[in-house]
Design a protein around this motif. Structure first.
Motif, mmCIF file in Angstrom:
data_model
loop_
_atom_site.group_PDB
_atom_site.id
_atom_site.type_symbol
_atom_site.label_atom_id
_atom_site.label_comp_id
_atom_site.label_asym_id
_atom_site.label_seq_id
_atom_site.Cartn_x
_atom_site.Cartn_y
_atom_site.Cartn_z
ATOM 1 N N PRO A 60 -19.638 4.902 -35.374
ATOM 2 C CA PRO A 60 -20.075 5.061 -33.977
ATOM 3 C C PRO A 60 -18.916 5.294 -33.014
ATOM 4 C CG PRO A 60 -20.308 2.782 -34.712
ATOM 5 C CD PRO A 60 -20.006 3.593 -35.924
ATOM 6 N N LEU A 61 -17.768 4.651 -33.236
ATOM 7 C CA LEU A 61 -16.641 4.835 -32.320
ATOM 8 C C LEU A 61 -16.119 6.265 -32.381
ATOM 9 C CD1 LEU A 61 -15.201 3.016 -30.323
ATOM 10 C CD2 LEU A 61 -13.469 2.559 -32.083
ATOM 11 N N LEU A 62 -16.022 6.810 -33.593
ATOM 12 C CA LEU A 62 -15.590 8.203 -33.739
ATOM 13 C C LEU A 62 -16.584 9.143 -33.068
ATOM 14 C CD1 LEU A 62 -13.803 10.431 -34.942
ATOM 15 C CD2 LEU A 62 -15.094 10.196 -37.079
ATOM 16 N N THR A 63 -17.864 8.865 -33.224
ATOM 17 C CA THR A 63 -18.893 9.681 -32.584
ATOM 18 C C THR A 63 -18.726 9.693 -31.066
ATOM 19 O OG1 THR A 63 -20.432 9.151 -34.372
ATOM 20 C CG2 THR A 63 -21.379 10.028 -32.348
ATOM 21 N N ARG A 64 -18.483 8.525 -30.499
ATOM 22 C CA ARG A 64 -18.331 8.422 -29.041
ATOM 23 C C ARG A 64 -17.078 9.149 -28.563
ATOM 24 N NH1 ARG A 64 -17.994 2.485 -27.061
ATOM 25 N NH2 ARG A 64 -15.751 2.833 -27.031
ATOM 26 N N TYR A 65 -15.959 8.946 -29.263
ATOM 27 C CA TYR A 65 -14.720 9.616 -28.863
ATOM 28 C C TYR A 65 -14.855 11.134 -28.952
ATOM 29 C CZ TYR A 65 -12.155 5.168 -29.042
ATOM 30 O OH TYR A 65 -11.694 3.898 -28.811
ATOM 31 N N LEU A 66 -15.472 11.614 -30.041
ATOM 32 C CA LEU A 66 -15.586 13.054 -30.236
ATOM 33 C C LEU A 66 -16.483 13.676 -29.173
ATOM 34 C CD1 LEU A 66 -14.691 15.378 -31.996
ATOM 35 C CD2 LEU A 66 -16.585 14.900 -33.550
ATOM 36 N N LYS A 67 -17.552 12.991 -28.824
ATOM 37 C CA LYS A 67 -18.435 13.504 -27.771
ATOM 38 C C LYS A 67 -17.689 13.576 -26.434
ATOM 39 C CE LYS A 67 -22.945 12.769 -25.608
ATOM 40 N NZ LYS A 67 -22.439 12.981 -24.224
ATOM 41 N N ALA A 68 -16.909 12.526 -26.125
ATOM 42 C CA ALA A 68 -16.163 12.521 -24.869
ATOM 43 C C ALA A 68 -15.128 13.637 -24.841
ATOM 44 C CB ALA A 68 -15.484 11.170 -24.694
ATOM 45 N N ALA A 69 -14.460 13.877 -25.979
ATOM 46 C CA ALA A 69 -13.453 14.947 -26.025
ATOM 47 C C ALA A 69 -14.093 16.312 -25.850
ATOM 48 C CB ALA A 69 -12.692 14.876 -27.347
ATOM 49 N N ARG A 70 -15.236 16.532 -26.499
ATOM 50 C CA ARG A 70 -15.896 17.831 -26.385
ATOM 51 C C ARG A 70 -16.456 18.042 -24.989
ATOM 52 N NH1 ARG A 70 -18.942 17.413 -32.270
ATOM 53 N NH2 ARG A 70 -17.219 18.314 -33.525
ATOM 54 N N ASP A 71 -17.024 16.987 -24.408
ATOM 55 C CA ASP A 71 -17.561 17.127 -23.046
ATOM 56 C C ASP A 71 -16.447 17.419 -22.050
ATOM 57 O OD1 ASP A 71 -20.053 16.642 -24.049
ATOM 58 O OD2 ASP A 71 -20.131 14.539 -23.415
ATOM 59 N N SER A 72 -15.305 16.752 -22.206
ATOM 60 C CA SER A 72 -14.194 16.979 -21.285
ATOM 61 C C SER A 72 -13.604 18.364 -21.457
ATOM 62 C CB SER A 72 -13.105 15.920 -21.507
ATOM 63 O OG SER A 72 -13.602 14.629 -21.255
ATOM 64 N N ALA A 73 -13.554 18.841 -22.687
ATOM 65 C CA ALA A 73 -12.986 20.168 -22.939
ATOM 66 C C ALA A 73 -13.890 21.269 -22.417
ATOM 67 C CB ALA A 73 -12.748 20.348 -24.436
#
Length: 430
Positions: free
Chosen positions: A390-403
Motif C-alpha cells: 500500500p505504501l508503494l501504491t500511495r507514493y507512486l500515485k502521488a508521483a504520477r499525479d504531480s508529474a
C-alpha cells in the motif's frame, strides 16, 4: 600337543579340500596329455589314453565346481556387502542443496547460488513429493526443506513456504520426529505473517511451543520462536495507529528479542546479526536513531566478517532510514544506493525493491516527481506490481499525479510587488 592355529576358522577346511580337487583336475589333465604324447610315440594307439585323461579332467573339474559353489557364493556376497551402494537421489540432492544454502546471500557465491535455486527448486519439490518418509531418509528431507525455506524467504514467497511447512509436518508425523513438527509449525507461522494473517501466525507459534521437546535442537528452536514472535509484534506495530497499542507491540518485540539473545545456543554469528538488525528496527520505531545505529554498525561489521552480503545490505538499508530520521537526506540516499547495489549482487529483488521505494519517496519529498516516478516504477516492476504494497501504491500515485500537473507559468520579466503577491495568493487558494 600343539595348540590350534587361530587362523583355522570354520569353513577353511572345506575350502582346502575344494582347492585340492581343483588342483587334482588340472594335474590330471596335464599328466594325461603328456602321457598320451609319450605313449603315442611308442605304441600304435588310437589316442584312447588321451581321451581317458581328458574325461578324467572334466569329471574332476565338475566335482570341484560343484563342491566350491557355496564358497564362491559366500565370497561374492561378502564382496557385494563391502561395495558401497549407489547414493539415493534424495541424499545427493540434500547434500547439494545444503552446500548451495551456505553460499546463498554470500559475497563469493551468492549470485551463483541464487541461479542454482531458481533452476533446481522445481526438482527439489518433486523429490519431496515423490519420496515417502522413512527413518533412513527423513534427515535428507529436513535438509532440503531448510534450503528451500531460505530461498522462499528471500523471494517473499509465502504460499510456497506454507506448502513446504505442511510437507515437513506430514513427514514429521509419519516418522515420529516431534522436533520437525515443532519446526514445521514455526515455518507456518512465518508464512502466515508474510501473508498478513497475524492471528493465524500467532496460533501456529503456540502449536510449535506446545509440541516442543527437550534435546540439542530445543534451544535453537526456542530462539527461533522468540525471533518470530518479535517479528509478529513488529508487524502488529506496523498496522497499529500511533499510540499506546503500537508502543506496547514494539516493547513486546524488544522483550522477545532480548529473550532470543539470552537463549541463543552458543556462538551463532548469523543469529546474532539477525537479532541486532531487528533490535535496530525496534529502536527506529521508538524514534531513537542513535541506538539503532549502534546496533546496525555492529551488525554490519559482523556481516562483513562472515561474508554475508545479504545481511550487510539490510543493515545499510536501515542505516539510510536512521539517517533520514536524523534529517540527513543526502546521507540516507547514499546508504540506500549502496544497499541496492549489494542486493543486486546477491540477486535479492525484494531488498532492492525496498531501497528503490525509499529513494523514490525521498525524491517525492524533495518535490522531484519525475525522479520519484522512475524509482517507484522500478520498485513495482521488481515486485510484479503494487499489489500488497500500500505504501508503494500511495507514493507512486502521488508521483504520477504531480508529474501530470502542468508547470506554473513563468512570471513576467518585471514583476511588481502587487503581481507577485497576487500570484502567491492564487497558488494558496486555488
Amino acid at each position: 600337543m600343539t595348540s590350534p592355529d587361530p587362523s583355522d576358522k570354520p569353513g577353511r577346511e572345506p575350502r582346502r579340500r575344494g582347492d585340492i580337487l581343483g588342483i587334482s583336475a588340472l594335474a590330471a589333465g596335464l599328466l594325461s596329455g603328456l602321457a598320451g604324447d609319450k605313449l603315442s610315440q611308442s605304441i600304435d594307439s588310437s589316442g584312447w589314453i588321451k581321451v581317458a585323461g581328458i574325461s578324467l579332467t572334466i569329471v574332476l573339474g565338475l566335482i570341484w565346481a560343484i563342491y566350491n559353489a557355496p564358497v564362491g557364493l559366500r565370497r561374492y556376497r561378502r564382496w557385494r556387502s563391502r561395495t558401497p551402494p549407489e547414493p539415493a537421489e534424495l541424499h545427493v540432492a540434500a547434500e547439494e542443496a545444503e552446500q548451495w544454502l551456505v553460499s546463498l546471500g554470500s559475497d563469493a557465491g551468492g549470485l551463483a547460488a541464487s541461479e542454482w535455486f531458481q533452476q533446481e527448486e522445481p526438482r527439489l519439490r518433486e523429490l519431496l513429493e515423490a519420496e515417502k518418509a522413512r527413518t533412513d531418509n527423513v534427515d535428507d528431507v529436513a535438509r532440503i526443506c531448510d534450503a528451500l525455506e531460505a530461498w522462499y524467504l528471500r523471494q517473499q514467497d509465502a504460499q510456497s513456504l506454507l506448502e513446504l511447512s505442511e510437507s515437513l509436518a506430514a513427514v514429521a508425523d509419519a516418522s515420529g520426529r516431534r522436533e520437525l513438527r515443532e519446526l514445521a509449525a514455526v515455518r507456518a507461522a512465518t508464512a502466515y505473517r508474510l501473508k498478513g494473517e497475524l492471528e493465524t501466525a500467532s496460533i501456529r507459534l503456540g502449536v510449535s511451543s506446545n509440541v516442543a521437546t527437550p534435546g540439542r535442537t530445543a534451544a535453537a528452536l526456542s530462539t527461533r520462536r522468540h525471533v518470530e514472535r518479535a517479528l509478529l509484534f513488529l508487524a502488529w506495530a506496523e498496522q497499529a495507529p500511533s499510540g499506546n497499542d503500537r508502543d506496547e507491540a514494539v516493547l513486546n518485540a524488544r522483550d522477545r528479542l532480548d529473550d532470543a539473545r539470552l537463549r541463543r545456543p552458543g556462538p551463532d554469528l548469523a543469529g546474532e546479526i539477525a537479532i541486532q538488525i531487528n533490535l535496530a528496527i525496534v529502536h527506529l520505531y521508538q524514534q531513537d536513531p542513535e541506538s539503532a545505529l549502534d546496533q546496525l554498525r555492529a551488525a554490519a561489521a559482523r556481516a562483513t566478517a562472515a561474508g554475508d552480503a545479504s545481511a550487510r545490505a539490510h543493515a545499510l538499508e536501515l542505516h539510510g532510514v536512521a539517517a533520514w530520521m536524523q534529517r540527513s537526506p543526502k546521507e540516507a540516499k547514499r546508504w540506500w544506493r549502496e544497499a541496492a547495489n549489494l542486493y543486486t549482487e546477491v540477486d535479492e529483488p525484494e531488498g532492492r525493491a525496498r531501497c528503490l521505494q525509499h529513494l523514490g519517496s525521498a525524491e517525492l519529498a524533495a518535490n522531484l516527481p519525475d525522479n520519484a516516478r522512475v524509482f517507484l516504477e522500478q520498485s513495482a516492476d521488481l515486485r510484479g506490481g503494487t499489489t500488497g504494497h500500500p505504501l508503494l501504491t500511495r507514493y507512486l500515485k502521488a508521483a504520477r499525479d504531480s508529474a501530470e500537473q502542468p508547470p506554473p507559468p513563468d512570471p513576467p520579466p518585471h514583476r511588481t510587488p502587487t503581481t507577485w503577491l497576487r500570484q502567491q495568493l492564487t497558488r494558496l487558494f486555488h
